[in-house]
Design an enzyme around this catalytic site. Sequence first.
Site, short mmCIF file in Angstrom:
data_model
loop_
_atom_site.label_atom_id
_atom_site.label_comp_id
_atom_site.label_asym_id
_atom_site.label_seq_id
_atom_site.Cartn_x
_atom_site.Cartn_y
_atom_site.Cartn_z
N LYS A 176 0.84 -1.20 0.00
CA LYS A 176 0.00 0.00 0.00
C LYS A 176 0.87 1.25 0.00
O LYS A 176 1.81 1.36 0.79
CB LYS A 176 -0.92 -0.01 1.21
CG LYS A 176 -1.88 -1.21 1.22
CD LYS A 176 -2.67 -1.29 2.50
CE LYS A 176 -1.79 -1.60 3.70
NZ LYS A 176 -2.56 -1.87 4.92
N THR A 208 -8.13 9.25 8.42
CA THR A 208 -7.61 8.04 7.76
C THR A 208 -7.39 6.90 8.76
O THR A 208 -6.74 5.91 8.43
CB THR A 208 -6.28 8.34 7.05
OG1 THR A 208 -5.36 8.90 8.00
CG2 THR A 208 -6.49 9.34 5.91
N GLY A 210 -7.76 3.62 10.48
CA GLY A 210 -8.36 2.34 10.15
C GLY A 210 -8.42 2.01 8.67
O GLY A 210 -9.10 1.06 8.28
N THR A 211 -7.70 2.75 7.84
CA THR A 211 -7.76 2.49 6.40
C THR A 211 -7.21 1.10 6.06
O THR A 211 -7.76 0.39 5.20
CB THR A 211 -6.99 3.55 5.61
OG1 THR A 211 -5.68 3.71 6.17
CG2 THR A 211 -7.71 4.89 5.65
N GLY A 212 -6.13 0.69 6.70
CA GLY A 212 -5.55 -0.62 6.42
C GLY A 212 -6.48 -1.75 6.82
O GLY A 212 -6.65 -2.74 6.08
N CYS A 213 -7.09 -1.63 8.00
CA CYS A 213 -8.05 -2.64 8.46
C CYS A 213 -9.23 -2.72 7.50
O CYS A 213 -9.69 -3.82 7.14
CB CYS A 213 -8.56 -2.28 9.85
SG CYS A 213 -7.29 -1.99 11.09
#
Length: 267
Positions: A176, A208, A210-213
């Site tokens: 990412k 932003t 929690g974007t990865g989760c």
Amino acid sequence: MKTYHHILTIAGSDSCGGAGIEADIKTISALGCYASVAITAVTAQNTLGVRSIYKVTPGVVADQIAAVMDDLHPQAIKVGMVNDAETIRAIATTLCRYPLPPMIIDPVMVSTSGSRLMEPDALSLFQATLLPLSTLLTPNIPEAELLAGRPIHGLEDMKAAARQILQMGPKAVLVKGGHGQGREKTDLLLIDGSFHTFSSATISTRNTHGTGCTLSSAVAAFLAHGLPLDEAVVCAKEYINAAIIAGAEYEIGKGHGPVHHFFNFWE
């Protein structure tokens, strides 16, 4: 009797609701799937930062996974916050007792401030036991640097790191690019020996959290719906981009707020 698409998420709990298990459940639900959970840690945090972390004992983590796998039979699994060796061993040992559906692993290794969250002994065990079970690994740039043991300064470095990480066992790697600079952010997918890039305009927002989760859970949801992995990643990218844009319009907390998981349902 109607059937449903079920996803098991294994991760930590976020008391402010923007990341971790809470973000996973919201994402999975918003995308038309049923979420079950195995909680690895309970955190006391808000949009300004983490105050404390309470680790759930490995035996209880293993029991949660077994209870779900024995009864609900998920179509996909998402793994998030697993930062100590004992928990990693418990997860891997328990999962290996079952026929596994597609598994998405979001390696929570480096904090937003750059602090390393996974101990060296845990990292080596993570690489040896969980990575070979994963259908897709979704590291951000700092996490890809840690896994590959090399700095990343651009797209070619991302490709080199993805190649190295793929040799550790995952079937595919999505690096990412959200930590990158510039007017565009680019994610890089390495699958079946080919690279695919996904670029989008940088969104000006501090929301932003929690974007990865959210992205990894979205990939799991689209896989549970039956999409092939490359299409699942495309759909998940579209979902997270729309959630970030919608979340920029809300002010939740005084720091880094969450994305808007239910933008399709709210006014």
